[in-house]
Design a protein around this motif. Structure first.
Motif, PDB file in Angstrom:
ATOM      1  N   VAL A 145       0.816  -1.214   0.000  1.00 29.47           N
ATOM      2  CA  VAL A 145       0.000   0.000   0.000  1.00 29.47           C
ATOM      3  C   VAL A 145       0.854   1.270   0.000  1.00 29.47           C
ATOM      4  O   VAL A 145       0.470   2.287  -0.604  1.00 29.47           O
ATOM      5  N   TYR A 146       2.025   1.242   0.625  1.00 27.90           N
ATOM      6  CA  TYR A 146       2.919   2.397   0.558  1.00 27.90           C
ATOM      7  C   TYR A 146       3.295   2.681  -0.899  1.00 27.90           C
ATOM      8  O   TYR A 146       3.304   3.837  -1.341  1.00 27.90           O
ATOM      9  N   GLU A 147       3.637   1.617  -1.623  1.00 30.13           N
ATOM     10  CA  GLU A 147       4.011   1.779  -3.026  1.00 30.13           C
ATOM     11  C   GLU A 147       2.843   2.302  -3.853  1.00 30.13           C
ATOM     12  O   GLU A 147       3.019   3.153  -4.737  1.00 30.13           O
ATOM     13  N   ILE A 148       1.654   1.796  -3.569  1.00 29.05           N
ATOM     14  CA  ILE A 148       0.461   2.255  -4.289  1.00 29.05           C
ATOM     15  C   ILE A 148       0.285   3.759  -4.117  1.00 29.05           C
ATOM     16  O   ILE A 148       0.029   4.491  -5.078  1.00 29.05           O
ATOM     17  N   ILE A 149       0.450   4.217  -2.884  1.00 32.41           N
ATOM     18  CA  ILE A 149       0.265   5.645  -2.589  1.00 32.41           C
ATOM     19  C   ILE A 149       1.343   6.488  -3.256  1.00 32.41           C
ATOM     20  O   ILE A 149       1.057   7.492  -3.927  1.00 32.41           O
ATOM     21  N   LEU A 150       2.599   6.104  -3.099  1.00 28.20           N
ATOM     22  CA  LEU A 150       3.688   6.913  -3.644  1.00 28.20           C
ATOM     23  C   LEU A 150       3.670   6.933  -5.167  1.00 28.20           C
ATOM     24  O   LEU A 150       3.965   7.966  -5.784  1.00 28.20           O
ATOM     25  N   GLU A 151       3.312   5.827  -5.774  1.00 26.53           N
ATOM     26  CA  GLU A 151       3.235   5.787  -7.234  1.00 26.53           C
ATOM     27  C   GLU A 151       2.161   6.752  -7.756  1.00 26.53           C
ATOM     28  O   GLU A 151       2.363   7.451  -8.752  1.00 26.53           O
ATOM     29  N   ARG A 152       1.028   6.813  -7.052  1.00 32.15           N
ATOM     30  CA  ARG A 152      -0.062   7.708  -7.465  1.00 32.15           C
ATOM     31  C   ARG A 152       0.335   9.174  -7.376  1.00 32.15           C
ATOM     32  O   ARG A 152      -0.115  10.006  -8.166  1.00 32.15           O
ATOM     33  N   LEU A 153       1.179   9.496  -6.388  1.00 29.33           N
ATOM     34  CA  LEU A 153       1.490  10.894  -6.109  1.00 29.33           C
ATOM     35  C   LEU A 153       2.847  11.341  -6.656  1.00 29.33           C
ATOM     36  O   LEU A 153       3.173  12.529  -6.586  1.00 29.33           O
ATOM     37  N   GLU A 154       3.616  10.407  -7.191  1.00 27.22           N
ATOM     38  CA  GLU A 154       4.990  10.709  -7.601  1.00 27.22           C
ATOM     39  C   GLU A 154       5.056  11.864  -8.597  1.00 27.22           C
ATOM     40  O   GLU A 154       5.924  12.743  -8.493  1.00 27.22           O
ATOM     41  N   SER A 155       4.162  11.917  -9.556  1.00 31.62           N
ATOM     42  CA  SER A 155       4.232  12.925 -10.617  1.00 31.62           C
ATOM     43  C   SER A 155       3.713  14.294 -10.163  1.00 31.62           C
ATOM     44  O   SER A 155       3.837  15.276 -10.901  1.00 31.62           O
ATOM     45  N   LYS A 156       3.158  14.373  -8.944  1.00 35.02           N
ATOM     46  CA  LYS A 156       2.546  15.612  -8.480  1.00 35.02           C
ATOM     47  C   LYS A 156       3.508  16.506  -7.701  1.00 35.02           C
ATOM     48  O   LYS A 156       3.157  17.618  -7.311  1.00 35.02           O
ATOM     49  N   VAL A 158       4.773  15.812  -4.705  1.00 31.87           N
ATOM     50  CA  VAL A 158       4.584  15.681  -3.268  1.00 31.87           C
ATOM     51  C   VAL A 158       5.893  15.208  -2.632  1.00 31.87           C
ATOM     52  O   VAL A 158       6.608  14.367  -3.196  1.00 31.87           O
ATOM     53  N   ILE A 159       6.211  15.746  -1.475  1.00 34.09           N
ATOM     54  CA  ILE A 159       7.437  15.390  -0.750  1.00 34.09           C
ATOM     55  C   ILE A 159       7.112  14.239   0.204  1.00 34.09           C
ATOM     56  O   ILE A 159       6.226  14.358   1.052  1.00 34.09           O
TER      57      ILE A 159
END
Length: 301
Positions: A145-156, A158-159
């Motif tokens: 789930v950590y990977e799911i979250i970071l992948e979704r937000l990577e292009s935005k 977010v730090i």
């Protein structure tokens, strides 16, 4: 804005006894306390104590969940928890006598629909928002789930700040988190070794940087802390003087202090010292550290 996520918050019920625990018999306490938290909530609390506004997200359920959310709001933290329809948030029992015995509950089931609701909230984060993910993953959630979250937000833009261990941490390094915070033992375990010197700690921290981490903050208990920055600098700080009363939340406080220090100054040495002061202040307190105590310890570093 800073956002924290607490997947499985809890009420810690502390029971103190003046005699050893006698299994199978009626035991009586001499005092009790309740603390409302979870790693993300702990980070949010210390940030707020340092004057940093932030939003706490996560899952809560039942009357215990309502009490946890109420405690977050009373602290002045913005609460955006998802209330689950079934189950109750955890009550963890900590029995303190001649030895310390803990009974940690499992927590409520988190459905895919509830996870989707959290992801929709996180999709609203914007460039330069800070997302702090801390702690283990409940068994009802996907292990990635950590990977799911970071992948979704990577292009935005977010730090990301991640305080996790072993594979949970290693698997998110490809998303280039701004900060990760293993302790020295956890750092060694990731590479199947025991780290004995500062140089060995630095060497293995740089291996995590080669895998994607930008800054690596290593907590070292009674030996202080070390920071390896994305600029290749190594900063080291010892432990302030004080009487240790409590280890719960000290690591979360260090993360909060580091983020607060960096936000205010953009200086890594300041961030390390503020993180160390916050972690130590909580260790010297019965509960999470106040801003006043953190700042007074910071002045001694």
């Amino acid at each position: 804005m800073i956002y924290t996520v607490t997947f499985n918050p809890a009420i810690d019920y502390i029971v103190r006894m003046d005699k050893p625990l006698d299994p199978g018999m009626t035991n009586r306490s001499v005092s009790e306390d309740c603390f409302f938290g979870g790693k993300g909530i702990n980070v949010s609390t210390v940030l707020k104590n340092l004057g940093i506004e932030n939003t706490a997200l996560g899952f809560a359920a039942g009357f215990t969940g309502e009490a946890i959310v109420e405690s977050v709001i009373k602290k002045g933290i913005i609460s955006d928890f998802i209330m689950l329809k079934d189950g109750i948030s955890r009550i963890n029992v900590k029995i303190k006598s001649d030895e310390e015995t803990e009974i940690n509950a499992q927590g409520p089931e988190i459905s895919q629909g509830a996870l989707d609701e959290l992801l929709a909230k996180l999709d609203k984060l914007e460039k330069d928002d800070i997302l702090i993910l801390a702690g283990s993953i409940p068994s009802s959630l996907p292990s990635n789930v950590y990977e799911i979250i970071l992948e979704r937000l990577e292009s935005k833009g977010v730090i990301f700040v991640v305080d996790a261990t072993k594979d949970l941490l290693m698997n998110v390094l490809k998303y280039k988190p701004f900060l990760i915070k293993p302790n020295n033992h956890e750092l060694g375990e990731m590479f199947g070794t025991v780290l004995k010197t500062d140089d060995e700690i630095e060497e293995h921290a740089k291996k995590l940087q080669a895998m994607g981490a930008r800054n690596v903050l290593i907590s070292m208990a009674g030996d202080g802390a070390m920071l390896i920055t994305e600029d290749g600098e190594r900063f080291r700080v010892g432990v302030p003087k004080g009487t240790v009363k409590n280890s719960v939340g000290a690591g979360d406080s260090m993360v909060a202090g580091f983020v607060a220090g960096y936000m205010k100054t953009k200086d890594y040495r300041t961030a390390l010292n503020m993180g160390t002061a916050a972690g130590s202040a909580t260790a010297f307190s019965d509960d999470l550290a106040t801003g006043e105590l953190i700042n007074s310890i910071y002045e001694t570093l």
